[in-house]
Design a protein around this motif. Structure first.
Motif, PDB file in Angstrom:
ATOM      1  N   THR A 111       0.816  -1.217   0.000  1.00  0.00           N
ATOM      2  CA  THR A 111       0.000   0.000   0.000  1.00  0.00           C
ATOM      3  C   THR A 111       0.849   1.267   0.000  1.00  0.00           C
ATOM      4  N   MET A 112       2.159   1.120   0.139  1.00  0.00           N
ATOM      5  CA  MET A 112       3.042   2.278   0.168  1.00  0.00           C
ATOM      6  C   MET A 112       3.281   2.761  -1.256  1.00  0.00           C
ATOM      7  N   SER A 113       2.816   3.957  -1.559  1.00  0.00           N
ATOM      8  CA  SER A 113       2.940   4.506  -2.905  1.00  0.00           C
ATOM      9  C   SER A 113       3.324   5.973  -2.818  1.00  0.00           C
ATOM     10  N   GLY A 114       3.535   6.596  -3.988  1.00  0.00           N
ATOM     11  CA  GLY A 114       3.967   7.981  -4.024  1.00  0.00           C
ATOM     12  C   GLY A 114       5.441   8.094  -3.697  1.00  0.00           C
ATOM     13  N   PRO A 115       6.000   9.297  -3.779  1.00  0.00           N
ATOM     14  CA  PRO A 115       7.440   9.459  -3.540  1.00  0.00           C
ATOM     15  C   PRO A 115       7.866   9.099  -2.123  1.00  0.00           C
ATOM     16  N   ILE A 116       7.000   9.313  -1.140  1.00  0.00           N
ATOM     17  CA  ILE A 116       7.381   9.003   0.238  1.00  0.00           C
ATOM     18  C   ILE A 116       7.433   7.487   0.436  1.00  0.00           C
ATOM     19  N   GLY A 117       6.379   6.787   0.010  1.00  0.00           N
ATOM     20  CA  GLY A 117       6.354   5.338   0.184  1.00  0.00           C
ATOM     21  C   GLY A 117       7.426   4.627  -0.621  1.00  0.00           C
ATOM     22  N   THR A 118       7.520   4.945  -1.916  1.00  0.00           N
ATOM     23  CA  THR A 118       8.522   4.275  -2.750  1.00  0.00           C
ATOM     24  C   THR A 118       9.931   4.685  -2.351  1.00  0.00           C
ATOM     25  N   GLY A 119      10.103   5.934  -1.921  1.00  0.00           N
ATOM     26  CA  GLY A 119      11.431   6.373  -1.470  1.00  0.00           C
ATOM     27  C   GLY A 119      11.877   5.631  -0.229  1.00  0.00           C
ATOM     28  N   VAL A 390      17.725   6.164   9.036  1.00  0.00           N
ATOM     29  CA  VAL A 390      18.463   7.131   8.215  1.00  0.00           C
ATOM     30  C   VAL A 390      18.320   6.793   6.735  1.00  0.00           C
ATOM     31  N   ALA A 391      18.432   5.522   6.392  1.00  0.00           N
ATOM     32  CA  ALA A 391      18.334   5.108   4.992  1.00  0.00           C
ATOM     33  C   ALA A 391      16.933   5.355   4.442  1.00  0.00           C
ATOM     34  N   ALA A 392      15.907   5.044   5.237  1.00  0.00           N
ATOM     35  CA  ALA A 392      14.526   5.268   4.771  1.00  0.00           C
ATOM     36  C   ALA A 392      14.276   6.756   4.534  1.00  0.00           C
ATOM     37  N   LEU A 393      14.721   7.605   5.464  1.00  0.00           N
ATOM     38  CA  LEU A 393      14.572   9.045   5.282  1.00  0.00           C
ATOM     39  C   LEU A 393      15.384   9.538   4.096  1.00  0.00           C
TER      40      LEU A 393
END
Length: 402
Positions: A111-119, A390-393
């Motif tokens: 369900t993770m989509s958009g630049p925040i989810g995919t990033g 840190v990597a996720a951000l």
């Protein structure tokens, strides 16, 4: 602490064991080596369940055998303290928290989509590069300290270059073990007495027979059922993991990504997420079982994969316990394992290139983030869960800047 004290420490309840290990299952971050430190502090220093010498002997056994070393130590401690129910309580309490967290991630990642989810998912793939690189570096320093064993590691990489997949890994480990025997680098050293366990030889035999039978029979019957194929793949991965922890990565990749059950992106994202949860890294199997393309998947797939990947290590531990003192005193046995462990370093090094690096690094910005994570881990000694954040951000930042 005397041997008599160790024998007396075999008194306890499964409830006591469950409570002690649940606390560790919720708080023990940092991978198998860190877990062994937590165990020593909790069960040797604080609770006095066994002596330092007995604990060191137990750790030596579990590091010698294939399987998840820290989980095997925990299983044995529960067995020692409260018998068979204690062993089950220790495994359940130490494993369940991380398995549930990874199951939730598996069920919600789609369900993770958009630049925040995919990033964020991209960041989880990138952090896997740093974590596996640190594991390869640390294992190489400990397990390949001379040119002979370094050569065995390189030979393992070459084997996988020409024979990828599970067959190449088995071949590389076998060749490494033979090379270790030929080189004869095992050194005789003083062997202390092993901690007493409620496992007799008549019980050990069936465990060893079950371990071998499942390893041989499952591939023969797996073709007719996806459920049996799932059990076979995860059982074989758990049975061939020398060194525990990150070494399961290439084996699980060969069993799930290569046949198309799990996508490479989903595999690396889950592996990155597994670094952010406490408990054993082998609970990564629960995530993979849940995200499988073919059924069984979801909760059922997670449960099957989790049991299958842990089972061989526990069967082998139970089968070897009554014979351990005699076997580990033989220099040829030490030589064999030194060669096999050197080959394992090469296998993990090959996985660092593919699928980890090739699947996660798309450009120089990704590489810079991976390098930052590696420096945080290796030089700054930052906890892995913090590096995952840190990597996720960082992944979100790169996605927003694109």
């Amino acid at each position: 602490m005397t041997d008599e004290t160790d024998v007396a420490s075999l008194q306890g309840s499964p409830g006591e064991v469950f409570a002690a290990f649940l606390k560790l299952g919720l708080t023990a971050f940092g991978g198998p080596i860190a877990h062994l430190g937590y165990f020593r502090d909790e069960f040797v220093t604080r609770r006095g369940w066994l002596s330092d010498t007995a604990y060191a002997d137990l750790v030596a056994l579990c590091q010698f055998l294939p399987g998840p070393a820290s989980s095997q130590v925990g299983f044995a401690l529960g067995l020692m303290r409260a018998g068979w129910l204690g062993a089950l309580a220790a495994f359940t309490a130490f494993t369940l928290p991380s398995a549930l967290l990874l199951l939730v991630f598996a069920l919600t990642a789609a369900t993770m989509s958009g630049p925040i989810g995919t990033g964020a998912l991209d960041g989880l793939k990138i952090v896997a590069v740093a974590i596996v690189a640190q594991a390869v570096w640390g294992m190489a320093r400990n397990l390949c300290p001379d040119r002979e064993r370094a050569g065995i590691a390189v030979a393992a990489v070459a084997t996988l270059a020409f024979l990828p997949g599970a067959l190449g890994m088995v071949g590389a480990i076998c060749v490494g073990a033979i090379a270790g025997l030929i080189l004869g680098r095992g050194a005789q050293k003083e062997i202390g007495r092993h901690v007493p366990m409620p496992v007799r030889r008549r019980q050990a035999g069936p465990c060893l027979a079950a371990f071998a039978a499942l390893l041989v029979v499952l591939p023969l019957v797996a073709g007719g059922s996806q459920t049996l194929a799932l059990v076979d793949g995860f059982y074989r991965s758990g049975a061939l993991v020398f060194g525990g922890g990150h070494v399961v990565l290439p084996l699980l990749q060969a069993e799930t990504v290569a046949p198309g059950w799990v996508t490479p992106d989903a595999f690396l994202a889950g592996y990155g997420a597994a670094q952010a949860v406490p408990g054993p890294l082998f609970t990564f199997a629960a995530y993979l079982g849940a995200v499988l393309g073919p059924a069984p998947n979801g909760i059922a797939g997670a449960a099957i994969a989790l049991v299958a990947v842990f089972l061989p290590g526990f069967l082998l531990l139970l089968g070897v316990l009554p014979f351990w003192d005699r076997f580990r005193s033989r220099p040829r046995a030490q030589s064999l394992m030194q060669g096999a462990n050197a080959a394992v370093v090469g296998i993990l090094g090959a996985a660092l290139y593919s699928p980890v690096f090739t699947g996660a690094i798309g450009d120089m910005r990704d590489f810079a983030l991976a390098l930052l994570c590696f420096v945080l881990l290796a030089a700054w000694k930052t906890p892995p869960w913090a590096v995952v954040i840190v990597a996720a951000l960082g992944g979100v930042g790169l996605a927003l800047a694109a």
